[in-house]
Design a protein around this motif. Structure first.
Motif, mmCIF file in Angstrom:
data_model
loop_
_atom_site.group_PDB
_atom_site.id
_atom_site.type_symbol
_atom_site.label_atom_id
_atom_site.label_comp_id
_atom_site.label_asym_id
_atom_site.label_seq_id
_atom_site.Cartn_x
_atom_site.Cartn_y
_atom_site.Cartn_z
ATOM 1 N N LEU A 183 -13.161 -0.775 2.459
ATOM 2 C CA LEU A 183 -12.909 -1.600 1.270
ATOM 3 C C LEU A 183 -14.205 -2.299 0.863
ATOM 4 C CD1 LEU A 183 -9.414 -3.082 2.214
ATOM 5 C CD2 LEU A 183 -9.903 -1.288 0.529
ATOM 6 N N CYS A 203 -4.288 -1.051 5.165
ATOM 7 C CA CYS A 203 -5.167 0.000 4.662
ATOM 8 C C CYS A 203 -5.540 0.927 5.832
ATOM 9 C CB CYS A 203 -6.416 -0.625 4.030
ATOM 10 S SG CYS A 203 -7.492 0.589 3.286
ATOM 11 N N ARG A 261 -0.181 2.017 -3.101
ATOM 12 C CA ARG A 261 -0.897 0.860 -3.669
ATOM 13 C C ARG A 261 -1.255 -0.154 -2.575
ATOM 14 N NH1 ARG A 261 0.212 -1.492 -9.248
ATOM 15 N NH2 ARG A 261 0.767 0.270 -10.539
ATOM 16 N N CYS A 316 -6.681 7.713 -1.962
ATOM 17 C CA CYS A 316 -6.510 6.634 -0.979
ATOM 18 C C CYS A 316 -7.805 6.303 -0.236
ATOM 19 C CB CYS A 316 -5.461 7.045 0.056
ATOM 20 S SG CYS A 316 -3.827 7.203 -0.623
ATOM 21 N N SER A 375 -6.129 -4.733 -7.239
ATOM 22 C CA SER A 375 -4.777 -4.142 -7.215
ATOM 23 C C SER A 375 -3.875 -4.844 -8.217
ATOM 24 C CB SER A 375 -4.126 -4.324 -5.848
ATOM 25 O OG SER A 375 -4.811 -3.658 -4.883
ATOM 26 N N TRP A 422 -5.081 -5.546 2.975
ATOM 27 C CA TRP A 422 -6.110 -4.854 3.767
ATOM 28 C C TRP A 422 -5.602 -4.464 5.153
ATOM 29 C CZ3 TRP A 422 -8.438 -6.624 8.371
ATOM 30 C CH2 TRP A 422 -8.094 -7.923 8.768
ATOM 31 N N THR A 428 -12.736 -0.589 -5.024
ATOM 32 C CA THR A 428 -11.525 -0.277 -4.244
ATOM 33 C C THR A 428 -10.408 -1.266 -4.591
ATOM 34 O OG1 THR A 428 -12.328 -1.702 -2.441
ATOM 35 C CG2 THR A 428 -12.771 0.655 -2.244
ATOM 36 N N THR A 429 -9.180 -0.810 -4.389
ATOM 37 C CA THR A 429 -8.019 -1.700 -4.486
ATOM 38 C C THR A 429 -7.323 -1.668 -3.127
ATOM 39 O OG1 THR A 429 -6.321 -0.060 -5.025
ATOM 40 C CG2 THR A 429 -7.659 -0.869 -6.856
ATOM 41 N N SER A 430 -6.577 -2.730 -2.826
ATOM 42 C CA SER A 430 -5.675 -2.715 -1.674
ATOM 43 C C SER A 430 -4.787 -3.941 -1.783
ATOM 44 C CB SER A 430 -6.441 -2.750 -0.347
ATOM 45 O OG SER A 430 -5.511 -2.878 0.710
ATOM 46 N N GLY A 464 -4.189 1.108 -0.810
ATOM 47 C CA GLY A 464 -5.342 0.957 -1.694
ATOM 48 C C GLY A 464 -6.006 2.280 -2.027
ATOM 49 N N TYR A 496 -11.723 -7.836 1.010
ATOM 50 C CA TYR A 496 -10.256 -7.751 0.986
ATOM 51 C C TYR A 496 -9.677 -8.528 -0.194
ATOM 52 C CZ TYR A 496 -11.527 -6.507 5.772
ATOM 53 O OH TYR A 496 -12.123 -5.936 6.861
ATOM 54 N N SER A 529 -10.455 -6.606 -3.434
ATOM 55 C CA SER A 529 -9.601 -5.409 -3.519
ATOM 56 C C SER A 529 -8.161 -5.794 -3.870
ATOM 57 C CB SER A 529 -9.631 -4.640 -2.191
ATOM 58 O OG SER A 529 -10.929 -4.150 -1.951
#
Ligand code: SF4
Length: 1011
Positions: A710, A724, A682, A703, A503, A721, A716-718, A685, A496, A499
């Protein structure tokens, strides 16, 4: 065919798609005539959300020719069923108010009036102000030489009203600037909820949801007047009562909540732990606890280490020099494999339940009654009624709000209810749990997005100077469990955090540069950057400028005389607001010469809720979309646009001119313009490269389907979390979902699993695996939340998808706790593993009958010439003051005081006092009185009432008075804030101030100047 009321209105022509009613086989003539007369005919209908309490009532907004012409409750919203309280019913007039800020306003240093400016001029100057201050004061290293990359002389305050999307871009900007003095309204309203509930159960949120209160057999409301302050909550409490539940209101004063409850029990403010400690003793002594639940699911059987002790008010490990506890003294005993030792027979003297029994053995009825002022008969009645829910087929819920949080023991007040719920097995079940009725509508969401100095979005501790690399940081905050049956969900933290960094910094975040970890500002370990300290440092000239969005601290922060003087010392200030208030206009407050105030103020007019789109999260974690229903009034703009423009302008300046440590700003992956839907994506994520999950291949930019997917490798981005899974390729933006479908099992417990989306992973009742036995059978089949059937879970989304505990691969139910159990003994809080009664910082007592320790020994005490505390039992200030909100005004009242109907209903400051006190003071109903503490005075109209009664405390008559906290001087004849008399003392865990109990005196005014 059935037509909902909302659907019916749309069909009548208010909606854009006017279907022919004849298609439904309905006689058109009477309805067409009715439609023709409707004021909303031809208007565009959109859904928005009330911007006040955390019930988050959905509203239907009708706009015509760009103007909002009607607002009404949305009957499809399950929580409210279309109801609105007085505040929600005033939304049309508030949105259209002539008092709204509609143009950017500038106040030059020493100026006596505002001047209109255009947005471009304001934004350019704001960006330069921020950059100049940052370049001048940026600190690369702290006094010990550790890299910290932070900016201490600039603050950000506020923004609990903004959408989750606005919060996400704001948080990213604040960290990019290096700001550490970063706090919002949760600090002063519900900050204790997170550490208290998380310590008990693993997560810091309301355990169930609003409509679940309708399933309770007993509701104990303490520290909340929810019938007035969270009115839609009461719809469900009434339903429970109609079905036979006992509803008890324990509160210093009688209110509408008391009137609708089964009975009311008055209590002296600041003594809730004494009362609840008495209930814990009652439950243990009378074996009212639900033994199977306690043994299997709580840490009752864990052995506390030998270093632990409790003696005369102090837990083991106190360091008098530092004024803090060494929590190592509270550790559990472990075996050679690292497993906590347990005694499931509950006989070992160091079993948690026996240590607990010993701790609360002092809380006998006589002592509790003499401290709280509650009669022994009332205590017993409450204890019996609520502990009757300690059976498999019964459930009881606690409901609380600021009456619990705003104390120097705020966290432990909530913890005490958590202990009771664990003993009674009221966790994870329908009608159980703890309802944290949060304050502002999106204070849940903006806390999740961490507009608070101590967290990054998703509840990761803000890095400190102690952890110079990402590896060190993750090692320190990623727990390990030796027990294969413990899910220990936080073992996923690295996924997390990485990620989140991806982001924030996009392709600039790589494994080689620790994903940009060095660009995140580092706090000094143990340093406090919250409200009380921000104002103290501002008062001491250590803070020079700041950003304040949607917050009115010059009215709402305690000891406001000091806060206002501190505000005077700023060189510059950027404020985003909907209306003028005591903070925007502090420089021209009564008794002050504006020419002597040097602050340059940029006042940015903000769009109001129905003028912008985005999501907010109610207290029950429902993540809901609100639509833009009309254009922002005048030149006002939404705050997301403001944040994005400020960040981009500052970035442009750094790209052009360079400056102090530009990387966090220039390397940021930050939107060029604000688009709520794009930011929502965004937040969820996306994948940064082609990835296959469960046989499906996702491309870069698509997505991530949920937080279990993640990764910590940069793929991955988030931005958070927790959220997500709420915005997926397959289903889109689930916050927009308005499906009321239920299975019969879900309908029985008012579960609406497809309305909007709830974090985490659409789960509606947290810890629901504790609602079933170890084989997955519901303890109460009539109100089952989940059930293990034919090899899978049915009902709500289970809290962990693994099989039940007794089966192969089964796991413990409290997946967020390292040991998998809920915590009766909580070794992680600053002021002890068990709640203990301490007196408020200002107390009418001279001894604490529970111990020699008068106050919370580790409470936060601010020291300055303006922070004064009355002596214990100070004869000059013998009266206890408590504070509260009103149905008609929200929080500081800075919005609702602009609603003519609301102001007419509640026009000015008042003080509720008993007939006995009024007689003693020679005060009559309607007289204006002076309320005085050691910190200041304020004026109020006396309301002499039977709603407040004198208490007998330790054999002596003790008076209590109550005042609302929503008035301020910017509305003439309103009076001024109650906070001129309250104290700057903080709970040791979160530094929430002790608004709810301080000492005052009251006397009749000889001259009225404020009312
Ligand atoms: S203030 Fe709360 S209860 Fe009242 S309408 Fe708004 S959201 Fe609903």
């Amino acid at each position: 065919m059935s037509v909902s009321r909302r659907g019916f209105i749309k069909l009548l022509g208010a909606g854009t798609a006017a279907l022919g009613l004849s298609r439904l086989g309905i006689d058109l003539s009477p309805t067409q005539a009715y439609a023709a007369g409707l004021k909303i005919e031809g208007a565009k209908e959109s859904i928005s959300i009330c911007p006040f309490c955390s019930c988050c009532c959905n509203v239907l907004v009708h706009a015509k020719d760009g103007k909002i012409i009607n607002v009404e409750g949305d009957p499809d919203y399950p929580v409210s069923g279309g109801g609105l309280c007085a505040k929600g019913a005033s939304l049309k007039s508030l949105h259209n108010s002539p008092e709204r800020l509609t143009k950017p306003l500038y106040r030059a240093p020493g100026a006596t009036k505002w001047v209109e400016k255009d947005w471009d001029w304001m934004m350019e100057r704001i960006a330069k102000r921020i950059k100049n201050q940052r370049d001048r004061d940026f600190k690369a290293k702290n006094a010990s030489g550790a890299v910290v990359n932070r900016l201490e002389s600039v603050f950000h305050l506020g923004s609990s009203q903004v959408s989750n999307e606005e919060a996400a871009v704001l948080h990213q900007m604040i960290r990019a600037f290096g700001i550490v003095h970063f706090d919002h309204q949760a600090r002063i309203c519900h900050s204790p909820s997170v550490p208290a509930l998380a310590e008990c159960f693993g997560r810091g949120a309301m355990t169930n949801h609003y409509s679940d209160l309708g399933n309770s057999d007993a509701v104990l409301i303490m520290g909340s007047n929810c019938a007035e302050h969270h009115p839609m909550t009461f719809r469900w409490i009434n339903m429970a009562k109609e079905k036979g539940a006992v509803v008890v209101h324990v509160d210093p004063k009688f209110s509408r909540t008391s009137a609708r409850s089964s009975y009311h029990v008055p209590i002296r403010s600041g003594t809730d732990i004494a009362m609840l400690g008495g209930m814990i003793k009652y439950i243990l002594d009378n074996k009212k606890y639900f033994e199977e639940f306690v043994v299997n699911y709580t840490n009752a059987s864990f052995l506390v280490g030998e270093k632990y002790s409790f003696k005369d008010g102090m837990f083991a490990g106190f360091d008098a020099a530092k004024g803090t506890y060494d929590k190592g003294a509270w550790a559990f005993e472990k075996d050679e494999k690292g497993l906590v030792k347990r005694d499931r027979t509950l006989k070992h003297p160091r079993c948690v339940i026996n240590v607990m029994r010993e701790h609360y053995s002092r809380y006998d009825l006589d002592k509790v009654s003499s401290v709280t002022g509650v009669s022994k008969a009332d205590l017993l009645r409450v204890y019996e009624d609520f502990s009757a829910t300690g059976k498999p087929n019964k459930a009881g819920a606690f409901v609380y709000a600021l009456g619990w949080t705003q104390h120097s023991v705020g966290v432990q007040n909530i913890r005490a209810s958590g202990l009771i719920q664990q003993l009674l097995g009221n966790v994870g079940v329908a009608g159980g749990g703890i309802a944290a009725l949060r304050g502002e509508p999106n204070v849940q969401g903006t806390t999740d997005h961490a507009l608070l100095y101590g967290y990054l979005p998703g509840y990761h501790s803000t890095p400190t100077a102690k952890y110079q690399s990402l590896g060190e940081y993750l090692k320190a905050y990623t727990p390990k469990s030796a027990d294969p049956m413990s899910v220990n969900w936080w073992q996923n933290r690295p996924k997390y955090v990485v990620s989140l960094l991806k982001s924030w910094y996009g392709d600039n975040a790589t494994k080689d540069n620790d994903f940009g970890y060095s660009w995140v500002p580092k706090m000094d370990p143990g340093e406090d950057y919250s409200h009380l300290y921000i104002f103290d440092r501002m008062y001491k000239d250590q803070i020079k400028g700041g950003l304040c969005f949607g917050h009115n601290p010059c009215q709402s922060v305690p000891n406001s005389n000091k806060v206002r003087k501190a505000w005077d010392k700023l060189d510059w200030l950027v404020i985003g607001e909907v209306f003028h208030n005591e903070t925007t206009d502090n420089w021209r407050r009564p008794g002050v010469d504006p020419k002597k105030i040097k602050t340059e103020v940029f006042l940015l007019p903000s769009a109001y809720r129905a003028e912008k789109a985005g999501t907010i999260s109610n207290s029950g974690r429902w993540h809901m979309w609100h639509y833009k229903c009309a254009e922002p009034l005048g030149k006002s703009r939404n705050m997301g646009e403001m944040f994005v423009e400020i960040m981009n302008r500052v970035r442009d300046l750094y790209l052009k001119d360079g400056g102090a440590f530009p990387e966090p700003i220039t390397k940021a992956d930050y939107p060029k313009t604000f688009d709520a839907e794009a930011v929502a994506k965004r937040i969820n994520g996306v994948f940064t490269r082609e990835t296959t999950v469960g046989g499906k291949t996702y491309q870069r930019g698509q997505c991530v389907p949920g937080f279990p997917n993640l990764k910590d490798d940069g793929s991955t981005t988030s931005m958070n979390w927790l959220y997500c899974g709420g915005f997926t390729e397959e289903a889109g933006n689930l916050a927009k979902r308005r499906d009321l479908a239920q299975t019969p099992m879900q309908a029985k417990i008012h579960l609406f699993p497809k309305f909007a989306w709830a974090w985490p992973m659409d789960r509606r009742i947290l810890y629901n695996r504790a609602s079933v036995d170890v084989n997955g059978k519901p303890y109460n089949p009539d109100k089952a939340v989940i059930e293990w059937k034919d090899g899978k879970w049915v009902g709500d989304v289970p809290d962990g998808g693994q099989p039940p505990m007794a089966m192969k691969d089964g796991v413990y139910p409290f997946i967020m706790h390292t040991e998998g159990h809920s915590q009766l003994f909580g070794p992680g809080r600053e002021d002890g593993p068990f709640p203990e009664h301490y007196e408020p910082a200002e107390t009418p007592l001279t001894v604490n009958p529970f111990s020699a320790q008068m106050h919370n020994p580790v409470m936060k005490v601010i020291k300055s010439d303006m922070d004064k505390l009355a002596e214990h039992g100070d004869p000059r200030f013998p009266i206890v003051l408590t504070t509260y909100s009103l149905t008609e005004h929200w929080c500081s009242g800075s919005e609702t005081r602009n609603g003519p109907a609301l102001l007419e209903a509640e026009p000015q400051q008042y003080i509720e006092m008993s007939h006995e006190l009024a007689k003693e003071k020679g005060v009559k109903n309607g007289d204006v009185v002076i309320v005085e503490s050691l910190r200041g005075k304020t004026q109020a109209v006396a309301m002499v009432t039977v709603r407040v009664k004198p208490f007998t405390i330790m054999g002596k008559t003790t008076h209590l008075v109550g005042m609302p906290f929503c008035f301020g001087w910017t509305k003439p004849k309103c009076g001024d804030t109650t906070n001129r008399v309250t104290v700057s003392i903080g709970d040791p865990n979160t530094s929430i101030p002790e608004y709810k109990a301080c000492l005052v005196n009251v006397y009749k005014a000889t001259k009225v100047t404020e009312l």
